[in-house]
Scaffold this active site. Structure first.
Site, short mmCIF file in Angstrom:
data_model
loop_
_atom_site.label_atom_id
_atom_site.label_comp_id
_atom_site.label_asym_id
_atom_site.label_seq_id
_atom_site.Cartn_x
_atom_site.Cartn_y
_atom_site.Cartn_z
N TYR A 161 7.55 -14.00 -22.98
CA TYR A 161 8.11 -13.05 -22.64
C TYR A 161 9.41 -13.41 -21.33
O TYR A 161 8.75 -14.28 -20.86
CB TYR A 161 7.39 -11.74 -21.99
CG TYR A 161 8.08 -10.09 -21.50
CD1 TYR A 161 8.52 -9.23 -22.24
CD2 TYR A 161 8.52 -10.64 -20.27
CE1 TYR A 161 9.33 -8.71 -21.87
CE2 TYR A 161 9.51 -9.71 -19.71
CZ TYR A 161 9.71 -8.96 -20.32
OH TYR A 161 10.05 -7.47 -19.63
N HIS A 164 0.99 5.50 -1.27
CA HIS A 164 0.03 6.81 -1.61
C HIS A 164 0.99 8.01 -2.56
O HIS A 164 1.67 9.59 -2.41
CB HIS A 164 0.33 7.57 0.06
CG HIS A 164 -0.64 6.92 0.97
ND1 HIS A 164 -2.17 7.52 1.26
CD2 HIS A 164 -0.81 6.23 2.21
CE1 HIS A 164 -2.60 6.76 2.26
NE2 HIS A 164 -1.74 6.13 2.32
N ASP A 212 0.90 -5.05 -19.76
CA ASP A 212 1.79 -5.76 -19.86
C ASP A 212 1.64 -6.03 -18.70
O ASP A 212 1.66 -7.34 -18.24
CB ASP A 212 3.00 -4.80 -19.59
CG ASP A 212 2.95 -5.42 -21.39
OD1 ASP A 212 3.11 -6.06 -21.93
OD2 ASP A 212 4.38 -3.94 -21.30
N HIS A 237 0.92 -1.21 -0.11
CA HIS A 237 -0.06 -0.17 -0.35
C HIS A 237 0.67 1.00 0.38
O HIS A 237 1.64 1.96 0.78
CB HIS A 237 -0.40 -0.19 1.42
CG HIS A 237 -1.68 1.39 1.83
ND1 HIS A 237 -2.61 2.04 0.83
CD2 HIS A 237 -1.81 2.09 2.79
CE1 HIS A 237 -3.15 3.25 0.61
NE2 HIS A 237 -2.66 3.01 2.12
N HIS A 239 -8.21 7.81 -1.21
CA HIS A 239 -7.04 7.37 0.03
C HIS A 239 -6.00 6.93 -1.18
O HIS A 239 -4.67 8.32 -1.14
CB HIS A 239 -8.11 5.63 0.46
CG HIS A 239 -6.74 5.32 1.52
ND1 HIS A 239 -7.31 4.68 2.14
CD2 HIS A 239 -5.65 5.48 1.83
CE1 HIS A 239 -5.97 4.06 3.23
NE2 HIS A 239 -5.16 5.08 2.78
#
Length: 232
Positions: free
Chosen positions: A229, A99, A122, A97, A172
């Site tokens: 790939y 910001h 991708d 997580h 958020h």
């Protein structure tokens, strides 16, 4: 009994990369990684700077109960969000997580990050969705858990989570995940990069779009049944 040295080192490294990649200011981000066999995940402690963080500081949390199982530090306030993702999606081995600025801009605008080109395709099979707004009751009680529930609603099942490893919590910021802690951090870096590209693209051409078949080709060559790939 394992001492989880390797997992701790991976989670430590991924947390430190948040700052190095410019994905968060101060302590505004966290990474966790899980040992499924042990039913235990390790997450950044709350409020500890990335410079000061050590492997020993990472907080072990029991997957089923959410209880801290060692040390003296409190886990990140987002620990319940991470735990909910692990419970909902068995294939996920790490959660990040942040910001990061451009992804947060989309979250604050209440907009999903659209797929406008192959760089996005991708990694993400479709837009990076933004969640619905949480209700007053959801904010007042079990806020972090309800944040994750809104993301799970937006993403869907385990297979969908692996195909589209990120979402924006409305107003958020971004949460990303992957099969490992490092993969979840990589997806956070990519999420921020494609958010910046999308903002600039839409500024130049608000009607910008990309052919669906081109986007599918790029996703499939890295993640499809006949992916070719890389050299792994």
């Amino acid at each position: 009994m394992t001492d989880h040295t390797d997992l701790r080192q991976e989670v430590l490294s991924a947390n430190k990369q948040i700052a190095a990649a410019g994905l968060a200011q101060l302590t505004w981000g966290n990474v966790s990684g899980i040992d499924r066999d042990a039913g235990l995940y390790f997450i950044k402690p709350s409020g500890v700077s990335y410079d000061d963080l050590t492997a020993e500081m990472l907080v072990p949390v029991d997957l089923e109960s959410g209880e801290v199982t060692g040390g003296t530090l409190r886990p990140s306030v987002d620990s319940e969000s991470h735990r909910a993702f692990y419970l909902a999606w068995p294939s996920v081995g790490g959660v990040t997580h942040t910001h990061s600025t451009n992804a947060v801009a989309f979250a604050q605008a209440g907009r999903s990050i659209p797929v406008l080109g192959t760089t996005h395709a991708d990694t993400f099979l479709g837009p990076i969705p933004v969640t619905r707004d949480l209700t007053p009751a959801e904010c007042a009680e079990a806020y972090e858990l309800n944040t994750s529930h809104a993301i799970i609603e937006a993403i869907g099942d385990d297979a969908a989570a692996i195909a589209n490893p990120g979402a924006l919590a409305a107003n958020h910021g971004p949460f990303t995940w992957g099969r490992t802690a490092q993969a979840s951090l990589n997806h956070a870096i990519i999420c921020e990069a494609v958010a910046e590209m999308a903002l600039k693209t839409l500024a130049l051409n608000p009607q910008a779009a990309a052919p669906a078949h081109l986007l599918q080709t790029h996703f499939d060559r890295k993640h499809g049944a006949d992916a070719y790939y890389g050299n792994g």
